[in-house]
Design an enzyme around this catalytic site. Structure first.
Site, short mmCIF file in Angstrom:
data_model
loop_
_atom_site.label_atom_id
_atom_site.label_comp_id
_atom_site.label_asym_id
_atom_site.label_seq_id
_atom_site.Cartn_x
_atom_site.Cartn_y
_atom_site.Cartn_z
N VAL A 58 0.89 -1.02 0.04
CA VAL A 58 -0.04 -0.14 -0.14
C VAL A 58 0.91 1.30 -0.03
O VAL A 58 2.04 1.36 0.45
CB VAL A 58 -0.92 0.08 1.37
CG1 VAL A 58 -1.96 -0.95 1.09
CG2 VAL A 58 -0.50 -0.13 2.41
N CYS A 59 0.45 2.40 -0.58
CA CYS A 59 1.25 3.47 -0.63
C CYS A 59 1.17 4.18 0.41
O CYS A 59 2.19 5.07 0.89
CB CYS A 59 0.92 4.28 -1.91
SG CYS A 59 -0.64 5.08 -1.67
N GLY A 60 0.05 4.16 1.47
CA GLY A 60 0.21 4.70 2.77
C GLY A 60 0.66 3.90 3.91
O GLY A 60 0.06 3.58 4.75
N ASP A 61 1.96 3.35 3.56
CA ASP A 61 2.42 2.42 4.71
C ASP A 61 2.88 3.13 5.70
O ASP A 61 3.12 4.16 5.74
CB ASP A 61 3.28 1.41 4.05
CG ASP A 61 4.60 1.83 3.61
OD1 ASP A 61 5.34 1.05 3.08
OD2 ASP A 61 4.94 2.93 4.04
N PHE B 50 -5.19 4.45 -4.18
CA PHE B 50 -5.88 3.87 -3.64
C PHE B 50 -7.18 4.59 -3.11
O PHE B 50 -8.41 4.08 -3.03
CB PHE B 50 -5.39 3.22 -2.01
CG PHE B 50 -4.42 2.25 -2.47
CD1 PHE B 50 -4.68 1.05 -2.73
CD2 PHE B 50 -3.02 2.70 -2.64
CE1 PHE B 50 -3.38 -0.06 -2.77
CE2 PHE B 50 -1.91 1.96 -2.99
CZ PHE B 50 -2.34 0.70 -3.19
#
Lengths: 177, 204
Positions: A58-61, B50
């Site tokens: 996920v990009c917001g990790d 996302f």
């Protein structure tokens, strides 16, 4: 290498080093030719962020989040250190990709040794837990937390711990006067 | 999930993934009635793919639940990985200052690949905003403070990536891509806004 007892597999979520105990020192590579020790940060708080692996999908990790919140940690003069069992080359690529502004330490060889010392090694899948440690300026664990492996813990717990730590320090200074 | 630890000073630091700044339609951008049984709050980033996917899902949820659901949106730009996220958030707020927040919000999510300044200006033109005011506010970063406030409220509430959702002030940790989010909202509506203590059978 430390022998990992069977119990660690079962009680992996309750064995993290708790507050009041010294954070075990380490000497880990952060680049192919640079090492970082815990000892060198005496005098300022350290935030240790154990995580399972680089390049979470996920990009917001978690690492991205801590990177973004870095100015808040700076207010407490705290040093953030990420730790996983990935090797330095992987860390370099990950760090570049996410534009991380704090070091990632490689707990690669012997694999997971430091995670194990902190009680946050997952024997069943060979990675570190998602665990957070706030270590005070004297090297003592002030706060620790293990998040369920699938849940990124966020940064609020660390900020609250740093706040209580700085408040404690101020009170300590008051008493000394 | 609750984080609970005792610190050296004997202070109790309890950190729940719970909203520290409650949704307030005077402060927040909200769609749907204030007294809707369920408020869904999103912390989002206009450049996050996302969030782009979630945008479509939210639209469907709003259609499905109608007046039963209030949707609110706060900014959580991850500026190091998304170089245009901050200015996009400020553009949405600048449009908001002219009463066109949601129009700009939609425009941004429908054009996630073009969030550079000239594109943002174009969207403002399409929305027939007062361009002098828009340009001035973008240039002086008039809404940066607000975006930061959104961001920090998220950090203190346990936002752990984008998008992060809150249902009536509690972080929703399930997957939002499938039907989990919808069934949870349904359960909340049926339970009048409170989560049931006893598990009930899921409708298929």
């Amino acid at each position: 290498m430390t022998i990992k007892p069977k119990e660690a597999q079962i009680a992996s979520t309750s064995s993290a080093i708790t507050q009041g105990r010294p954070g075990p020192d380490f000497c880990l590579k952060t680049t192919p030719d640079q090492v970082v020790t815990l000892r060198e940060f005496r005098g300022r708080p350290v935030v240790l962020v154990f995580y399972p692996a680089d390049f979470s999908p996920v990009c917001g990790d978690e690492m991205t989040l801590f990177n973004e919140v870095l100015p808040e940690f700076d207010r407490f003069n705290a040093q953030v250190l990420g730790i996983s069992v990935d090797n330095v080359w992987c860390h370099l690529a990950f760090s570049k990709d996410r534009r991380l502004r704090f070091p990632l330490l490689s707990d690669f060889h012997p694999k997971g040794d430091i995670a194990y010392l902190y009680g946050v090694y997952r024997d069943e899948d060979g990675v570190a837990e998602r665990a957070l440690f706030v270590i005070d300026s004297k090297g003592i664990v002030h706060w620790s937390y293990i998040s369920p492996i699938g849940v990124n813990p966020g940064a609020n717990g660390v900020l609250a711990a740093l706040e209580s730590l700085s408040m404690g320090d101020e009170q300590y200074e008051e008493i000394k006067k | 999930m609750t984080m609970r630890t005792m610190t050296d000073a004997g202070m109790d630091v309890t950190v729940k993934p719970e909203l520290t700044l409650p949704v307030n339609s005077k402060r927040d951008h909200c769609l749907g009635p204030d007294d809707a049984p369920v408020t869904l709050l999103e912390y989002g980033d206009y450049e996050c793919p996302f969030c782009g996917r979630a945008y479509v899902i939210i639209k469907r949820l709003q259609e499905y639940f109608g007046e039963q659901l209030r949707f609110a949106y706060r900014n959580f730009p991850l500026t190091q990985v998304h170089p245009n996220a901050q200015q996009a958030a400020e553009a949405a707020e600048a449009a908001g200052a002219q009463g066109m927040f949601w129009e700009m919000h939609d425009m941004l999510y429908e054009n996630q690949d073009a969030l550079d300044l000239p594109s943002l200006r174009e969207y403002a033109l399409v929305l027939e905003l007062d361009m002098d005011r828009f340009d001035m506010e973008m240039m002086t970063q008039a809404h940066a403070q607000r975006v930061r406030e959104d961001f920090m409220s998220g950090v203190r509430s346990g936002v752990n990536g984008t998008p992060t959702f809150y249902l009536n002030s509690l972080r929703f940790d399930g997957s939002w891509g499938g039907t989990r989010l919808m069934t949870t909202i349904e359960e909340l509506i049926e339970g009048n806004g409170r989560r049931r203590n006893t598990p009930r059978r899921r409708r298929r």
